[in-house]
Design an enzyme around this catalytic site. Sequence first.
Site, PDB file in Angstrom:
ATOM      1  N   GLY A   1      14.065 -38.728 -10.176  1.00  0.00           N
ATOM      2  CA  GLY A   1      13.165 -37.810 -10.875  1.00  0.00           C
ATOM      3  C   GLY A   1      12.530 -38.516 -12.059  1.00  0.00           C
ATOM      4  O   GLY A   1      12.884 -39.651 -12.399  1.00  0.00           O
TER       5      GLY A   1
ATOM      6  N   SER B   1      11.423 -39.590 -15.886  1.00  0.00           N
ATOM      7  CA  SER B   1      12.145 -39.772 -17.142  1.00  0.00           C
ATOM      8  C   SER B   1      12.191 -38.431 -17.868  1.00  0.00           C
ATOM      9  O   SER B   1      11.192 -37.700 -17.905  1.00  0.00           O
ATOM     10  CB  SER B   1      11.409 -40.814 -18.004  1.00  0.00           C
ATOM     11  OG  SER B   1      12.047 -40.979 -19.242  1.00  0.00           O
ATOM     12  N   ALA B   2      13.365 -38.085 -18.409  1.00  0.00           N
ATOM     13  CA  ALA B   2      13.585 -36.821 -19.125  1.00  0.00           C
ATOM     14  C   ALA B   2      13.651 -35.614 -18.189  1.00  0.00           C
ATOM     15  O   ALA B   2      13.531 -34.473 -18.628  1.00  0.00           O
ATOM     16  CB  ALA B   2      12.535 -36.589 -20.210  1.00  0.00           C
TER      17      ALA B   2
ATOM     18  N   GLY C   1      16.353 -34.922 -16.613  1.00  0.00           N
ATOM     19  CA  GLY C   1      17.740 -34.462 -16.727  1.00  0.00           C
ATOM     20  C   GLY C   1      18.699 -35.180 -15.800  1.00  0.00           C
ATOM     21  O   GLY C   1      19.852 -34.762 -15.659  1.00  0.00           O
ATOM     22  N   LYS C   2      18.262 -36.264 -15.192  1.00  0.00           N
ATOM     23  CA  LYS C   2      19.107 -36.985 -14.226  1.00  0.00           C
ATOM     24  C   LYS C   2      20.420 -37.460 -14.833  1.00  0.00           C
ATOM     25  O   LYS C   2      21.494 -37.236 -14.275  1.00  0.00           O
ATOM     26  CB  LYS C   2      18.356 -38.206 -13.670  1.00  0.00           C
ATOM     27  CG  LYS C   2      17.096 -37.899 -12.919  1.00  0.00           C
ATOM     28  CD  LYS C   2      16.463 -39.155 -12.365  1.00  0.00           C
ATOM     29  CE  LYS C   2      16.163 -40.204 -13.418  1.00  0.00           C
ATOM     30  NZ  LYS C   2      15.217 -39.736 -14.461  1.00  0.00           N
TER      31      LYS C   2
ATOM     32  N   SER D   1      13.603 -44.310  -9.851  1.00  0.00           N
ATOM     33  CA  SER D   1      13.277 -44.774  -8.491  1.00  0.00           C
ATOM     34  C   SER D   1      12.004 -44.092  -7.980  1.00  0.00           C
ATOM     35  O   SER D   1      12.051 -43.279  -7.071  1.00  0.00           O
ATOM     36  CB  SER D   1      14.443 -44.552  -7.531  1.00  0.00           C
ATOM     37  OG  SER D   1      15.034 -43.289  -7.639  1.00  0.00           O
TER      38      SER D   1
END
Length: 210
Positions: free
Chosen positions: A32, A34-35, A37-38, A107
Amino acid sequence: MATNITFHAPALTRAERSNLRNQRGLTIWLTGLSASGKSTLAVELERQLLAERGVHAYRLDGDNVRFGLNKDLGFSEKDRNENIRRIAEVAKLFADSASIAITSFISPYRIDRDTARSLHEVPTPGEETGLPFVEVYVDVPVEVAEQRDPKGLYKKAREGVIKEFTGISAPYEEPLKPEVHIKNVDLPIKEAVGQIVKYLDEQGYLPKKE
């Protein structure tokens, strides 16, 4: 590839190792913006699997890996490809050891995630089957991710300080058929992680609760 290398088989088969550890090995691949929530989800997922389900899990975080294994790589498309290839290889080793590898990487390119999946599908020498690969799409609109922006990266990307930043000046290709699709806007973290654990239980990837 070098021609003067030989694969050395382990002392135990994957099935024997899994029986001894009472768990299956697999990779959970969080992707997902950036930011999105991964990393937060990955930390809580790791905690729940270890503390509440009693299975061994280890988190491979995008930033952490770049401090060591991939510190020689930048953020060009070529380097991003290599970044994902390396971590996919490492995740497969964890999975082959009957551990659960939790990866947390932007990714952004679909072909790289497909390559990671294909790598897991190829049986390790001596084994008849591949390893489970669970793609988890942590989905937030770029506007929401930019509002969160805990590291100030989107701001720097807008200012041109950071080049080739995913979602701003570089593409993010959404997964087409992820095993788990989490719409992570105002969703409590335990509910989000619960979606992943529910899928793992439905597939029989986790030992049954006692």
